[in-house]
Design a protein around this motif. Structure first.
Motif, PDB file in Angstrom:
ATOM      1  N   PRO A   1      25.420  26.939  37.199  1.00  0.00           N
ATOM      2  CA  PRO A   1      25.005  26.211  36.029  1.00  0.00           C
ATOM      3  C   PRO A   1      23.699  25.513  36.322  1.00  0.00           C
ATOM      4  O   PRO A   1      23.524  24.912  37.363  1.00  0.00           O
ATOM      5  CB  PRO A   1      26.141  25.201  35.814  1.00  0.00           C
TER       6      PRO A   1
ATOM      7  N   ALA B   1      28.768  24.679  31.130  1.00  0.00           N
ATOM      8  CA  ALA B   1      28.881  23.882  32.344  1.00  0.00           C
ATOM      9  C   ALA B   1      28.150  22.555  32.159  1.00  0.00           C
ATOM     10  O   ALA B   1      27.094  22.493  31.541  1.00  0.00           O
ATOM     11  CB  ALA B   1      28.291  24.648  33.529  1.00  0.00           C
TER      12      ALA B   1
ATOM     13  N   LEU C   1      33.325  19.797  36.239  1.00  0.00           N
ATOM     14  CA  LEU C   1      32.355  20.872  35.995  1.00  0.00           C
ATOM     15  C   LEU C   1      32.219  21.224  34.519  1.00  0.00           C
ATOM     16  O   LEU C   1      31.118  21.516  34.041  1.00  0.00           O
ATOM     17  CB  LEU C   1      32.758  22.128  36.781  1.00  0.00           C
ATOM     18  N   TYR C   2      33.328  21.216  33.792  1.00  0.00           N
ATOM     19  CA  TYR C   2      33.324  21.676  32.401  1.00  0.00           C
ATOM     20  C   TYR C   2      33.816  20.566  31.487  1.00  0.00           C
ATOM     21  O   TYR C   2      34.964  20.142  31.584  1.00  0.00           O
ATOM     22  CB  TYR C   2      34.203  22.926  32.258  1.00  0.00           C
TER      23      TYR C   2
ATOM     24  N   SER D   1      37.708  26.758  30.811  1.00  0.00           N
ATOM     25  CA  SER D   1      37.123  27.759  31.696  1.00  0.00           C
ATOM     26  C   SER D   1      37.282  29.184  31.197  1.00  0.00           C
ATOM     27  O   SER D   1      36.534  30.065  31.623  1.00  0.00           O
ATOM     28  CB  SER D   1      37.741  27.648  33.100  1.00  0.00           C
TER      29      SER D   1
END
Length: 717
Positions: A10, A26, A77-78, A146
């Motif tokens: 990302p 991301a 992360l997400y 994800s």
């Protein structure tokens, strides 16, 4: 090539990126958050390496720890949702931090109160309900982030079927139902649901081999692979296309991700192919098809091979060994399209621009082969794949000291953090999929589904293969191929296995090898067959006999089969059934309307996504040809001599297929020559063909190649 396999990094602006096989958003990593993710990634990776290689921990607790650590990674992360303003982004980050910590707390609760739960006689109290419910909801939410909505929807449907609406369903799918307490217990406190066999595969094989791939790429192996491919294939006609096939195959063998393979090698190979004269859409299609083959290329084969080993109980090393020839057939089929298209376009051989020879490349990068050699030797010696992967990571570091790109402490930490980040999506996905797989096993819907599709197919294997291909394509539109295989295998593998085993049994009946005691027992149960078993008979009559016997109760039928077919054949037949599903599950990468690998390649080539998808689908026809060979030949179940014979004729067959499809061999074919080449294709790939039929096909193909070669020589003269 400093990027590890499995995903595209990302960027710092949070753009849309490819992670595994699924497009996600991301979160941009800056400042303290970047350092926090780095540190958590290192801790996660070190924990997995230690416990898989040297340490010990109960499987249930390791699976829970695996989910807790990667759940925290996923939360950071997400994001919960894309935020437009700075204030909103801070709020979302705060919520995500809380959710990540909650995920870790569900792990801590299992560690602290598992014994108390069993002391209460496995009776849920209030906190058990709360924590198990939170763990399930977090698994669904992180899977949504994800991988999209399909996995959460499947979890809701499967659990509600087992608890609520299963008793209301009439017919074969009627299920009497289980209480919510029982299902939540199985989901959280036992090795069946979130922390079941799929999670165990994730924390062991998948995590370790993704980390191994990250170490390889961080050491510079990616550059070596591309240079090696250029030197080995670049000087042939259509060389840049062959570089894509060769390089993507090698890269895919360590990455296990088709999209990541495309993004990492495609940025080099697609411009090379376009510069050499290939049409941009064809160049993108070749890269997409070749990168898809990375999932089926030994020695790693993505995560699917590990799940297959768990389902079939066939050792991972055996699966890898038996997958070498099929993988070569696939890559040679893609290479055939590359060569034929090069001849159609009038392309000529080119010399490498960098002037490197194969000897120079090997001299500079031979040490990159050492870790893979260590991995293979350890596997052959009988060490577990996780232990072999752990030792091989150390071998990567040691091997890097033989090159200018020495891996010091910082590089090792970067490889650990990057590997953990790459593994996050797959780890969360496999943990969540475990709930669906557990419900399939608990309710028996898998066996019911197998009987149903077998009934739809009318006992015809070719119809069953078409139905499974359609099902895998539909599942693949919303799931990565590994998850699609994990869901589809328990549903459809029994149906394929029954039909494949039926063929072996019919052949044994026709050969008259039924033991006399079993023949007498069958004669008592089925008087019409008294005195017929144990004597050679025509194949058609043997099929009728088996149809009568197979109508007897299942226990008797299994015992009958067990006396006619040896254990090795039974095991290999089950493996063939799973390989069929595994290969067909790959087609979603290159089959419109959802073909992320082709879309990624099209983005690099600057071509329309859907048109690129159709081109990739055409080039990747080996994904359909090889499963047919699994089903109808001894490519898996036969001796090495039989497998090699099938391999040779299959390679000639896929070359003839490419020539027929493109209308060209060594020069463009006239219509009647194209027809003859098509006949050669059918003869070479005919599943039930005898040696004489295959040799006839080879002779026809040789004649067509000679004619086209002579025409090419005459035109040049």
């Amino acid at each position: 090539m400093g990027q590890a396999p499995g995903t595209a990094s990302p960027d710092d602006h949070g753009h849309e990126t490819e992670v595994g096989e699924v497009s996600t958003i991301a979160r941009p990593l800056r400042g303290p958050l970047r350092h926090a993710v780095f540190a958590i990634g290192v801790v996660t990776a070190v924990t997995h390496i230690y416990l898989n290689t040297f340490g010990t921990m109960a499987e249930l607790r390791f699976a829970a720890l695996h989910f807790g650590l990667f759940g925290l990674m996923c939360a950071l992360l997400y994001p919960l949702f894309p935020a437009r303003t700075r204030a909103t982004r801070r709020v979302v980050l705060g919520v995500d931090v809380v959710l990540g910590v909650l995920c870790l707390l569900t792990t801590a609760y299992l560690f602290l109160f598992e014994d108390a739960f069993y002391d209460r006689g496995m009776s849920f109290d209030t906190w058990d309900w709360i924590v198990s419910g939170v763990a399930l909801l977090l698994a669904m939410e992180f899977a949504r982030r994800s991988s999209g909505w399909l996995i959460p929807i499947l979890i809701v449907l499967s659990l509600s079927y087992a608890i609520l609406w299963g008793p209301w369903v009439d017919g074969v799918f009627h299920f009497s139902g289980l209480s919510a307490e029982v299902m939540m217990m199985r989901t959280y406190f036992t090795g069946d649901g979130l922390y079941g066999p799929i999670a165990r595969i994730s924390y062991s094989y998948v995590a370790m081999f993704i980390l191994f791939g990250a170490f390889l790429v961080r050491s510079g192996a990616g550059d070596f692979i591309i240079d090696l491919a250029r030197c080995a294939a670049g000087r042939f006609v259509g060389g840049p296309g062959l570089v894509a096939v060769f390089g993507s195959g090698l890269m895919g063998s360590i990455s296990g991700s088709a999209v990541a393979n495309t993004m990492s090698t495609g940025v080099i190979t697609i411009p090379l192919m376009k510069k050499a004269g290939y049409p941009p859409r064809f160049a993108a299609g070749v890269e997409a098809a070749a990168s898809t083959g990375g999932q089926i290329m030994p020695p790693i084969m993505g995560a699917g091979a590990f799940i297959m080993a768990n389902y079939t109980l066939v050792p991972y090393v055996d699966i890898v060994a038996l997958s070498v020839l099929p993988a070569l057939i696939y890559f040679l089929s893609v290479a055939a399209f590359v060569r034929v298209e090069a001849i159609r376009q009038g392309l000529t051989a080119q010399t490498a621009e960098d002037g490197k020879t194969l000897r120079q490349v090997m001299k500079e990068g031979w040490h990159f082969l050492l870790p893979i050699g260590v991995l293979i030797v350890l596997l052959i010696q009988g060490f577990t794949p996780t232990y072999a992967a752990g030792i091989s990571m150390g071998a990567v570091v040691v091997a890097s000291w033989l090159s200018p790109n020495r891996m010091g402490p910082r590089a090792i930490l970067e490889a650990l953090a990057e590997g953990a980040r790459i593994a996050t999506t797959m780890a969360i996905l496999l943990v969540a999929v475990g709930v669906v797989v557990a419900v399939i096993a608990t309710t028996g819907v898998g066996n019911t589904f197998s009987l149903m599709i077998n009934d739809w197919a009318g006992g015809q294997l070719w119809i069953l293969l078409i139905l499974i291909a359609i099902a895998s394509l539909v599942l693949g539109m919303g799931l990565p191929v590994t998850a699609a295989y994990a869901v589809l295998a328990p549903l459809s593998a029994p149906a394929i296995n029954d039909l494949l085993m039926g063929d072996h049994i019919v052949q044994a009946i026709a050969a008259g090898t039924v033991p006399e005691p079993m023949a007498m027992t069958v004669g008592m149960l089925l008087p019409d067959l008294a005195g017929t078993l144990g004597q050679p008979m025509p194949l058609a009559e043997a099929q009728q006999v088996w149809a009568q016997i197979s109508a007897l109760p299942g226990d008797f039928t299994s015992g009958f089969a067990g006396q006619l077919v040896d254990a090795t054949t039974v095991s290999m037949t089950l493996l063939a059934a799973h390989l069929i599903i595994f290969w067909l599950s790959q087609d979603s990468n290159v089959t419109p309307p959802v073909c992320l690998t082709a879309f990624a390649a099209g983005a690099i080539a600057g071509t329309k996504p859907m048109a690129t998808g159709f081109t990739a689908w055409k080039i990747a026809k080996g994904l359909y040809i090889v499963p047919v060979l699994f089903a109808y030949t001894a490519l898996v179940t036969g001796s090495w001599a039989e497998q090699l014979e099938i391999f040779v004729f299959a390679v000639l067959g896929v070359y003839a297929f490419a020539g027929t499809f493109q209308g060209c061999l060594e020069s463009p074919l006239r219509w009647y020559e194209r027809l003859a080449t098509g006949i050669a294709t059918a003869l070479l790939l005919w599943p039930h063909g005898t040696l004489a039929i295959h040799l006839t096909g080879a002779a026809v193909l040789a004649a067509m190649v000679a004619l086209s070669w002579r025409r090419k020589g005459a035109a040049a003269g």
